[in-house]
Design a protein around this motif. Sequence first.
Motif, short mmCIF file in Angstrom:
data_model
loop_
_atom_site.label_atom_id
_atom_site.label_comp_id
_atom_site.label_asym_id
_atom_site.label_seq_id
_atom_site.Cartn_x
_atom_site.Cartn_y
_atom_site.Cartn_z
N TYR A 129 29.83 36.46 77.43
CA TYR A 129 29.62 37.61 76.55
C TYR A 129 30.21 37.33 75.17
CZ TYR A 129 28.53 40.16 80.85
OH TYR A 129 27.98 40.57 82.04
N ALA A 152 32.57 40.99 72.03
CA ALA A 152 32.17 40.66 73.41
C ALA A 152 31.90 41.92 74.22
CB ALA A 152 33.26 39.85 74.08
N ARG A 153 32.77 42.88 74.06
CA ARG A 153 32.62 44.08 74.86
C ARG A 153 31.39 44.89 74.45
NH1 ARG A 153 37.75 47.43 77.17
NH2 ARG A 153 36.56 48.18 78.94
N GLY A 198 28.51 43.41 76.13
CA GLY A 198 28.42 43.89 77.51
C GLY A 198 27.72 45.23 77.58
N ARG A 199 28.05 46.09 76.65
CA ARG A 199 27.42 47.40 76.59
C ARG A 199 25.92 47.26 76.38
NH1 ARG A 199 28.70 51.95 76.83
NH2 ARG A 199 28.96 53.70 75.43
N LYS A 212 31.22 36.03 82.50
CA LYS A 212 32.54 36.17 81.88
C LYS A 212 33.03 34.82 81.36
CE LYS A 212 34.50 40.17 84.07
NZ LYS A 212 35.84 40.65 84.42
N GLY A 231 30.67 38.47 86.27
CA GLY A 231 30.58 39.67 85.44
C GLY A 231 29.61 40.63 86.07
#
Length: 201
Positions: free
Chosen positions: A118, A131-132, A135-136, A154, A160
């Motif tokens: 990510y 990165a987060r 993910g969203r 991940k 992940g």
Amino acid sequence: MKDGTYWNERCWQQKSWRYGKLLLVWQQKAAESGLWQLFLPGCGPRELPAENRFRPETAADELQRKAIAVGKLLDRKPIPNQPARRHHFFCGWQRFSPFETAVLDCLSRVPAGKVVSYGFLASWAEHPRAARAVGRLMAKNPFPLFYPCHRVVKANGRLGNFGGGTELKQKLLEEEGVTFRKPQYIASNSRFEAEINLPRP
DNA sequence: CCGAGGGCTTGTT
DNA sequence: GAACAAGCCCTCG
């Protein structure tokens, strides 16, 4: 979906697939017709309005052709990537922000048999610490399988999360030739990272 | 080497 | 502006 306009000019179609039943949502607008969204098994809305069922006989020729082509792609293994971001089978690009468009564009270049993290995908799209947020975006990816969010894992090599379930994520990766150095860990030779040279910010 | 825990970060709603 | 999330990284034990 929540505003009640989701099914305006759209219709749904179920498609059997080797790992379950997929749900395809087609947009019928003459100006912009194509696949609006693909749901992995168990992911779609529970209630499907009967009056919005896809009817090939009454659909426009163009949409019929797209439905047949997409159906054939889904029967292949692995499912071919979309090399170009705005492929004509898909529609609804205006729903994405510039950040999301950039990430999806990079994602479409990750080949079968390889994975990226990510965080790397964020950097590749020139948003180093997002990165987060990536993910969203993966979580709401409207075109899973075609835009291969299952190839995003991940940073430490573990799988992940995955909308269709981590078991499916692993099966998809295995059938694409990704290797595992241990049960839950991707082998480093399956990482795509090394093959891209990122401009250092 | 691995896992758990805490703090940090970012884009979206 | 606050809350959220398919993450990351560092620190322990």
